[in-house]
Design an enzyme around this catalytic site. Structure first.
Site, PDB file in Angstrom:
ATOM      1  N   LYS A   1      -6.703 -47.993  65.551  1.00  0.00           N
ATOM      2  CA  LYS A   1      -8.074 -47.969  66.011  1.00  0.00           C
ATOM      3  C   LYS A   1      -8.622 -48.802  67.564  1.00  0.00           C
ATOM      4  O   LYS A   1      -9.420 -48.285  68.057  1.00  0.00           O
ATOM      5  CB  LYS A   1      -9.147 -48.184  64.813  1.00  0.00           C
ATOM      6  CG  LYS A   1      -9.273 -47.519  63.830  1.00  0.00           C
ATOM      7  CD  LYS A   1     -10.205 -46.225  63.866  1.00  0.00           C
ATOM      8  CE  LYS A   1     -10.018 -45.507  62.682  1.00  0.00           C
ATOM      9  NZ  LYS A   1     -10.863 -44.320  62.708  1.00  0.00           N
TER      10      LYS A   1
ATOM     11  N   LYS B   1      -0.340 -37.108  60.794  1.00  0.00           N
ATOM     12  CA  LYS B   1      -1.041 -36.964  59.500  1.00  0.00           C
ATOM     13  C   LYS B   1      -2.609 -35.805  59.673  1.00  0.00           C
ATOM     14  O   LYS B   1      -2.992 -36.193  60.685  1.00  0.00           O
ATOM     15  CB  LYS B   1      -1.283 -38.328  58.962  1.00  0.00           C
ATOM     16  CG  LYS B   1      -2.423 -38.192  57.708  1.00  0.00           C
ATOM     17  CD  LYS B   1      -2.823 -39.726  57.464  1.00  0.00           C
ATOM     18  CE  LYS B   1      -4.313 -39.783  57.894  1.00  0.00           C
ATOM     19  NZ  LYS B   1      -5.306 -39.299  56.992  1.00  0.00           N
TER      20      LYS B   1
ATOM     21  N   LYS C   1      -9.381 -36.301  59.643  1.00  0.00           N
ATOM     22  CA  LYS C   1     -10.831 -35.758  60.072  1.00  0.00           C
ATOM     23  C   LYS C   1     -10.968 -36.398  61.523  1.00  0.00           C
ATOM     24  O   LYS C   1     -11.439 -35.542  62.288  1.00  0.00           O
ATOM     25  CB  LYS C   1     -11.807 -36.547  59.239  1.00  0.00           C
ATOM     26  CG  LYS C   1     -11.869 -35.625  57.853  1.00  0.00           C
ATOM     27  CD  LYS C   1     -12.657 -36.314  56.806  1.00  0.00           C
ATOM     28  CE  LYS C   1     -12.427 -37.312  56.130  1.00  0.00           C
ATOM     29  NZ  LYS C   1     -12.868 -37.901  54.966  1.00  0.00           N
TER      30      LYS C   1
HETATM   31  P1  ATP Z   1     -10.460 -40.342  58.749  1.00  0.00           P
HETATM   32  O1  ATP Z   1      -9.701 -39.561  59.895  1.00  0.00           O
HETATM   33  O2  ATP Z   1     -11.892 -40.438  58.920  1.00  0.00           O
HETATM   34  O3  ATP Z   1      -9.666 -41.579  58.360  1.00  0.00           O
HETATM   35  P2  ATP Z   1      -9.321 -38.851  56.702  1.00  0.00           P
HETATM   36  O4  ATP Z   1      -8.885 -37.547  57.210  1.00  0.00           O
HETATM   37  O5  ATP Z   1      -8.016 -39.867  56.887  1.00  0.00           O
HETATM   38  O6  ATP Z   1     -10.328 -39.438  57.521  1.00  0.00           O
HETATM   39  P3  ATP Z   1     -10.028 -40.208  54.583  1.00  0.00           P
HETATM   40  O7  ATP Z   1     -11.558 -40.292  54.188  1.00  0.00           O
HETATM   41  O8  ATP Z   1      -9.783 -41.394  55.240  1.00  0.00           O
HETATM   42  O9  ATP Z   1      -9.717 -38.909  55.221  1.00  0.00           O
HETATM   43  O10 ATP Z   1      -9.024 -40.286  53.176  1.00  0.00           O
HETATM   44  C1  ATP Z   1      -9.721 -39.806  52.077  1.00  0.00           C
HETATM   45  C2  ATP Z   1      -8.416 -39.614  50.962  1.00  0.00           C
HETATM   46  O11 ATP Z   1      -7.523 -38.647  51.606  1.00  0.00           O
HETATM   47  C3  ATP Z   1      -7.492 -40.796  51.140  1.00  0.00           C
HETATM   48  O12 ATP Z   1      -6.803 -41.088  49.730  1.00  0.00           O
HETATM   49  C4  ATP Z   1      -6.243 -40.404  52.077  1.00  0.00           C
HETATM   50  O13 ATP Z   1      -5.203 -41.285  51.722  1.00  0.00           O
HETATM   51  C5  ATP Z   1      -6.252 -39.137  51.437  1.00  0.00           C
HETATM   52  N1  ATP Z   1      -5.613 -38.223  52.895  1.00  0.00           N
HETATM   53  C6  ATP Z   1      -6.343 -38.134  53.954  1.00  0.00           C
HETATM   54  N2  ATP Z   1      -5.558 -37.409  54.814  1.00  0.00           N
HETATM   55  C7  ATP Z   1      -4.189 -37.195  54.162  1.00  0.00           C
HETATM   56  C8  ATP Z   1      -3.257 -36.497  54.675  1.00  0.00           C
HETATM   57  N3  ATP Z   1      -3.068 -36.004  55.885  1.00  0.00           N
HETATM   58  N4  ATP Z   1      -2.297 -36.191  53.559  1.00  0.00           N
HETATM   59  C9  ATP Z   1      -2.316 -36.907  52.547  1.00  0.00           C
HETATM   60  N5  ATP Z   1      -3.523 -37.555  51.827  1.00  0.00           N
HETATM   61  C10 ATP Z   1      -4.522 -37.825  52.981  1.00  0.00           C
HETATM   62 MG    MG Z   2      -8.431 -41.787  56.754  1.00  0.00          MG
END
Ligand code: ATP
Ligand code: MG
Length: 344
Positions: free
Chosen positions: A133, A213, A216
């Protein structure tokens, strides 16, 4: 003769009879395939197991956490509602689990502060997400980014939860949660269980770029509850097998993100992979099929999502009730913690 004060009776840890599950998700955008395959499927599986076996499952939309990256209040409120609708649409049932918004249960911020006092700064500075970050938002390296894992530890254990369904990207944070809990327990006596990650068989889902990965905040997502045309566009934009130059070249399904995703939609992925290996099918065909399968798989959830979003006030009330339901657990933990730390 010297008189010695009688040793204080050790306080017994007040742990639930059956391990509880907890997880949090950020209202930072639209739910994507990585969220569902990596985490939400397990939220639902644990919810149902909890009903059958008599343990509690608690899921939280973590709006305090989202504030470390976004300061748009209106968008945050909207996304919080959307995330609530998404989670229910994907299988959470507010009668079977507790679904709530993090800031509706503010006791957790007090626990976060108390945990800060047992957490060395070095542990936080080494966290991969913090380092990342600092690169992605160099103009807003706020203290919340550093303290994020401490609040996450508090989120989990204020409910004395120990099973944490998450994706693999959360492994480092969970390890830190365990260390924080150990540090607290060592200083103030056994109070909290050590949280353990519960992974699905897709702990890391790659994004449409096939490199990072799915996330969002990166924007390389497949938004499973979006309109079919949005999903088609996102899937058709996926990076596939980079070793395959010509349509007639044999494909490498093990190195192709699209082929890997087929494992979760249908039972014929071996045939699909064979078609790629022998160049009977091209990447475009495989993507088209994947898009249609994702659209179909999530069609009922999409319908529920729209139905729920038609009455946001009702949805917000449901989330509010969730927070009320777990108020006694949060309050009891804080009373116990204050007592152990000699406060009040
Ligand atoms: P941000 O980018 O805002 O961090 P994010 O897409 O990573 O959002 P989170 O809200 O941080 O989503 O994660 C919610 C859940 O989804 C967490 O348990 C995280 O480990 C899981 N998760 C998020 N992205 C993945 C992915 N690409 N593969 C597997 N699990 C995921
Ligand atoms: Mg995340």
């Amino acid at each position: 003769m010297t008189t010695q004060a009688a040793p204080k009776p050790a306080l017994k840890p007040n742990l639930p009879a059956r391990p509880r599950a907890f997880s949090g998700i950020q209202p930072s955008g639209i739910t994507h395939l990585g969220n569902d395959l990596g985490a939400i499927r397990n939220y639902v599986a644990l919810q149902n197991k909890g009903v059958a076996e008599g343990f509690e499952t608690i899921y939280c939309i973590v709006d305090y956490h989202a504030l470390t990256s976004s300061h748009d209040a209106e968008a945050l409120r909207q996304r919080t509602i959307e995330m609530g609708a998404s989670l229910i649409a994907l299988g959470l049932d507010p009668d079977k689990c507790t679904l709530f918004v993090q800031s509706d249960r503010p006791e957790v911020t007090e626990l976060c502060w108390l945990f800060n006092t047992v957490t060395p700064v070095g542990w936080l500075q080494r966290t991969p997400t913090y380092k990342e970050k600092r690169q992605t938002q160099p103009d807003d390296v706020n203290h919340g980014l550093l303290t994020y894992p401490v609040l996450q530890a508090a989120d989990i254990v204020i409910y004395k939860a120990s099973l944490v369904p998450v994706g693999k990207d959360q492994a480092a944070h969970l390890e830190l949660s365990r260390e924080i809990v150990r540090a607290f327990n060592a200083r103030y006596g056994e109070t909290f269980p050590e949280p353990q990650a519960v992974y699905t068989d897709a702990p890391v889902v790659l994004g449409t770029d096939g490199a990072r990965k799915m996330s969002k905040s990166v924007g390389n997502t497949i938004e499973i509850l979006a309109e079919p045309d949005v999903i088609r566009k996102q899937v058709m934009g996926m990076v596939t097998d980079t070793l395959r130059i010509m349509r007639t070249d044999p494909g490498h399904p093990e190195a192709c993100n699209v082929c890997q995703m087929h494992r979760f939609f249908g039972t014929d992925h071996e045939q699909i992979w064979d078609g790629e290996r022998t160049a009977r099918t091209g990447c475009v065909d495989t993507k088209k099929l994947l898009a249609e399968r994702i659209i179909e798989h999530y069609a009922p959830a999409r319908e529920t999502y729209h139905r729920l979003m038609a009455d946001p006030a009702e949805l917000r009330r449901t989330l509010g009730k969730g927070a009320e339901r777990i108020r006694p657990i949060a309050e009891a933990t804080m009373t116990e913690v204050r007592e152990r730390m000699g406060l009040r």
